[in-house]
Design a protein around this motif. Structure first.
Motif, short mmCIF file in Angstrom:
data_model
loop_
_atom_site.label_atom_id
_atom_site.label_comp_id
_atom_site.label_asym_id
_atom_site.label_seq_id
_atom_site.Cartn_x
_atom_site.Cartn_y
_atom_site.Cartn_z
N UNK A 1 41.62 85.48 18.71
CA UNK A 1 43.02 85.88 18.56
C UNK A 1 43.77 85.84 19.89
N UNK A 2 43.07 86.05 21.00
CA UNK A 2 43.74 86.02 22.31
C UNK A 2 44.32 84.63 22.57
N UNK A 3 43.52 83.60 22.32
CA UNK A 3 44.02 82.25 22.50
C UNK A 3 45.11 81.95 21.47
N UNK A 4 44.95 82.50 20.26
CA UNK A 4 45.97 82.32 19.24
C UNK A 4 47.31 82.89 19.68
N UNK A 5 47.28 84.09 20.29
CA UNK A 5 48.52 84.70 20.78
C UNK A 5 49.15 83.88 21.90
N UNK A 6 48.31 83.35 22.77
CA UNK A 6 48.84 82.50 23.85
C UNK A 6 49.51 81.26 23.27
N UNK A 7 48.90 80.71 22.22
CA UNK A 7 49.48 79.53 21.59
C UNK A 7 50.82 79.85 20.94
N UNK A 8 50.90 81.00 20.29
CA UNK A 8 52.16 81.42 19.67
C UNK A 8 53.26 81.57 20.71
N UNK A 9 52.92 82.17 21.87
CA UNK A 9 53.92 82.33 22.94
C UNK A 9 54.31 80.96 23.50
N UNK A 10 53.32 80.08 23.64
CA UNK A 10 53.59 78.73 24.14
C UNK A 10 54.58 78.00 23.22
N UNK A 11 54.34 78.07 21.91
CA UNK A 11 55.23 77.42 20.95
C UNK A 11 56.63 78.03 21.03
N UNK A 12 56.70 79.37 21.13
CA UNK A 12 58.00 80.04 21.23
C UNK A 12 58.76 79.56 22.46
N UNK A 13 58.07 79.46 23.60
CA UNK A 13 58.73 79.05 24.84
C UNK A 13 59.21 77.61 24.76
#
Length: 758
Positions: A374-386
């Motif tokens: 989930x940690x990498x998943x959250x980073x991916x979600x932030x990356x997509x948002x940015x």
């Protein structure tokens, strides 16, 4: 010299007096500003806390209402059953989904029979007694008679012909109830509790700032807290006993200053307490006062600087509160609440057609969480948002709405530009793949709704964008993105409906509608013992159209009445031909749309057609869908009696597809019960129970002198089971799809084992 000294002394005194006046004036202004600021911040804090408390209270009330609604349905179902064993068996099916909770039936003496086996005495529980008098009730926290744990009891009355005959009772653990009160605001510093009108704690909180093991709110405030701002325990007690909301500021024995918002809940006279420490706010207020004092001993020129500093601190404090309430913790951007507020404001200020709402969904995102955590998943979600944020212009906003779904409010533009924007966005999202040997792409579904109606609620606009996204069927493995426009869907649907409406009368006159027959097999003799007439549209330009493409349109515009009469006449003509050719005819059933029921004399037209062809009436069967039963049962019974008077048989179609009730079978005098395919699509884990239900439905139908037909049967294993259960007939792909009349004749009358499929 003496006169000059006197003048200097006088001037000095005047200057000193002026300085004193200036200092007093500056100090007064500072004190007034600080007090006013303090008051405004208190009002703002009270308002925000009240909103959070109201939101939690609304969620809690909605969830309690949903539980009671479900239990009312269970109580109605149990009341319709003939025995306690049937009731407990039914509730056992429900409890299997929540095996850790109690569920059962309570008799008039307060004895609860558990669906899991055994019984417990609940006669002393007031909530149970209230339910036995006919009222829904939710108990306070009680000790479980099964394992001694803390639980709450949901109690609803179960009514029979002679009034309340018992109650259905379910439990929820205190831990689950406490989970409902989790507040995601104030950096987990705040917490919520529930008390009754007497101040007794029903649910406490495990939060670090909460009083441990409290028993009574008023006693806790009296013994362990110091109230300020003029609040008194008696005053708070009077307001709670009177069912009024309010706010309380106090300092607990650990020295933490707190603010409590108390609001009445919709049930049982309970109160929701929302408590937040105010330490940070108090520290800021103290710093404001110190700054004001510093200004009093500083020169007048520093006064402007002090005001600027206070304003900056006020903005900083507001930003902190906004971060707590309106920032998505995963992406750091605005959360759903903030997005909806900002978007609604932008839309209201602009002209219609200025904005479009886009719903973006990252496909197969769950695989990232499964593979990398989930940690990498959250980073991916932030990356997509940015990445999305970088592709927006001023006045455009984005928010992660839930999981891997984002909403974007963009300025309206031609569709080609939307597609170009989406293409560039997806390419940048997947740019990390450039140097990878094993590439992992993130495809994107998009739905676009151009906002042409400013008065729509934000939820409605989001739903329309979501509808467009979920109807996205263009994406494939070679394309990383796909986009559907809501307006296109509506336009295509309306054009298609218009085409069908314009062509339907001509198609009927040109006999483009074709009757197909699906065989009904007698599984004891393995012979065709009946058929169902189904309609297809053989369009000369578009080819063979399935019913799902035109029947809903005909249901809406009323043309289905003419089509049903056409099918009925085609069936009568076919049966007449079989008789004239010396073929032993097979009974055929025809479907009757609910639209016919709007005309109380609709059967007259069927009678005229039937009399024209002079065929035995027992060869015709009228099929009614299960949903018609619930619309007007009394009129439906009258219609069935008229059908029987004409000599036709009558069947109830799709039994089990909706909210079927065995109780309704005693009122609906049909000849045939058709079991819906839903009966045969159970998961393996429920197969045993499903078979038990099917066997009992077939047995019940037999006792009511009804034949049974099982629809949607696809395997010989199902056929063998139905043969053992003594089902009369089977209809499904295991024997044949709906086929043309010529293929049906070959299948039924020539011993052919198959026919053309659609």
């Amino acid at each position: 010299m003496k006169m000059e000294n006197l003048r200097d002394d006088k001037k000095l005194k005047l200057e000193f007096a002026g300085l004193i006046i200036l200092v007093i004036l500056v100090a007064s202004i500072c004190v007034f500003y600080v007090k006013n600021l303090e008051r405004n911040m208190k009002v703002e804090s009270d308002r925000y806390l009240g909103e959070v408390a109201s939101q939690v209270g609304n969620v809690l009330n909605d969830r309690l209402d949903a539980v009671f609604y479900t239990m009312d349905i269970m109580a109605l179902t149990c009341a319709s059953m003939d025995s306690l064993d049937q009731q407990l068996s039914y509730l056992k099916l429900v409890q299997d989904k929540t095996p850790d909770e109690m569920l059962g039936v309570v008799d008039r003496n307060g004895l609860m029979r558990l669906s899991s086996g055994g019984s417990v005495d609940l006669s002393e529980v007031q909530a149970v007694q209230r339910a036995l008098t006919g009222a829904q009730s939710l108990s306070g926290c009680v000790s479980s008679p099964v394992d001694g744990s803390d639980i709450f009891l949901y109690c609803v009355p179960m009514s029979g012909d002679n009034g309340v005959v018992g109650a259905v009772v379910a439990s929820m653990s205190a831990a689950q109830f406490r989970e409902l009160l989790n507040v995601g605001s104030f950096n987990q510093e705040g917490y919520t509790q529930i008390v009754d009108a007497n101040g007794s704690f029903l649910i406490d909180s495990q939060n670090k700032n909460a009083v441990k093991n409290p028993t009574n709110l008023f006693q806790t405030l009296e013994r362990q807290c110091r109230l300020d701002r003029g609040y008194t325990v008696t005053g708070i007690q009077n307001k709670i006993e009177g069912g009024m909301p309010g706010v309380l500021y106090y300092r607990s024995e650990d020295g933490i200053h707190k603010v409590m918002n108390y609001q009445p809940l919709a049930r049982e006279g309970w109160y929701l307490l929302s408590v937040v420490p105010t330490k940070e706010t108090e520290d800021q207020w103290n710093s404001f006062i110190l700054l004001a004092i510093a200004i009093n001993i500083s020169i007048v020129l520093l006064f402007a600087g002090l005001i600027c500093l206070i304003i900056q601190m006020q903005k900083k404090n507001r930003r902190r509160l906004e971060n707590i309430a309106f920032v998505d913790p995963v992406t750091g951007g605005m959360n759903r609440t903030r997005f909806e507020m900002e978007a609604q404001g932008l839309i209201e200020k602009a002209e219609a057609d200025t904005y479009a709402l886009i719903s973006l969904d990252i496909q197969k995102f769950k695989l990232i969480n499964d593979a990398f955590g989930s940690s990498m998943g959250n980073k991916t979600l932030k990356y997509v948002h940015d990445v999305i944020q970088r592709h927006l212009k001023p006045g455009e906003i984005v928010s992660r709405i839930s999981a891997d779904t984002y909403d974007v409010l963009m300025k309206n533009r031609p569709q080609e530009e939307f597609l170009s924007w989406l293409k560039e966005l997806v390419e940048e999202i997947n740019v990390f793949n450039e140097d990878l040997t094993d590439k992992y792409f993130l495809p994107v579904y998009a739905g676009v709704y151009v906002i042409r109606e400013k008065g729509l609620h934000m939820i409605t606009m989001q739903d329309r964008a979501n509808v467009a996204r979920k109807n996205n069927k263009q994406i494939n493995e070679t394309k990383l993105y796909s986009c559907v426009f809501y307006s296109d869907m509506e336009r295509v649907r309306m054009i298609r409906e218009k085409e069908i409406t314009n062509r339907m009368q001509t198609a009927l006159e040109n006999r483009e509608f074709v009757v197909y027959l699906q065989p009904k097999m007698d599984i004891e003799t393995n012979t065709v013992s009946g058929a169902e007439a189904l309609v297809r549209w053989q369009d000369p330009e578009k080819g063979l159209l399935q019913p799902g493409e035109f029947i809903p349109v005909f249901e809406k515009n009323g043309f289905i009445v003419k089509l049903d009469l056409f099918v009925f006449e085609e069936v009568c003509r076919l049966l007449r031909r079989w008789i004239d050719q010396g073929i032993d005819p097979i009974p055929i059933s025809v479907n009757l749309s609910r639209v016919h029921l709007k005309n109380p004399d609709f059967l007259d037209q069927f009678r005229k057609i039937y009399e024209r062809y002079q065929i035995p009436p027992q060869l015709l069967e009228i099929e009614l869908t299960e949903t018609v039963v619930f619309e007007n049962l009394e009129f439906l019974i009258h219609v069935i009696e008229q059908i029987h008077d004409m000599g036709f048989r009558c069947s109830l179609d799709d039994f089990g597809s909706g909210y079927s009730s065995l109780n309704m079978l005693k009122d609906v005098p049909v000849d045939v019960l058709k079991l819906d395919r839903a009966f045969f699509q159970e998961k393996k884990s429920n197969a045993k129970r499903g078979k038990c239900v099917i066997e009992n439905v077939i047995e019940l139908a037999r006792k009511l002198d009804m034949d049974t037909v099982s629809e949607g049967v696809e395997t010989m294993h199902q056929v063998e089971f139905l043969r053992e259960a003594k089902c009369h007939m089977v209809q499904g792909y295991v024997f044949s799809r709906p086929i043309t009349i010529s293929d049906f004749e070959a299948f039924a009358f020539s011993g052919n084992s198959g026919g053309e499929s659609e």
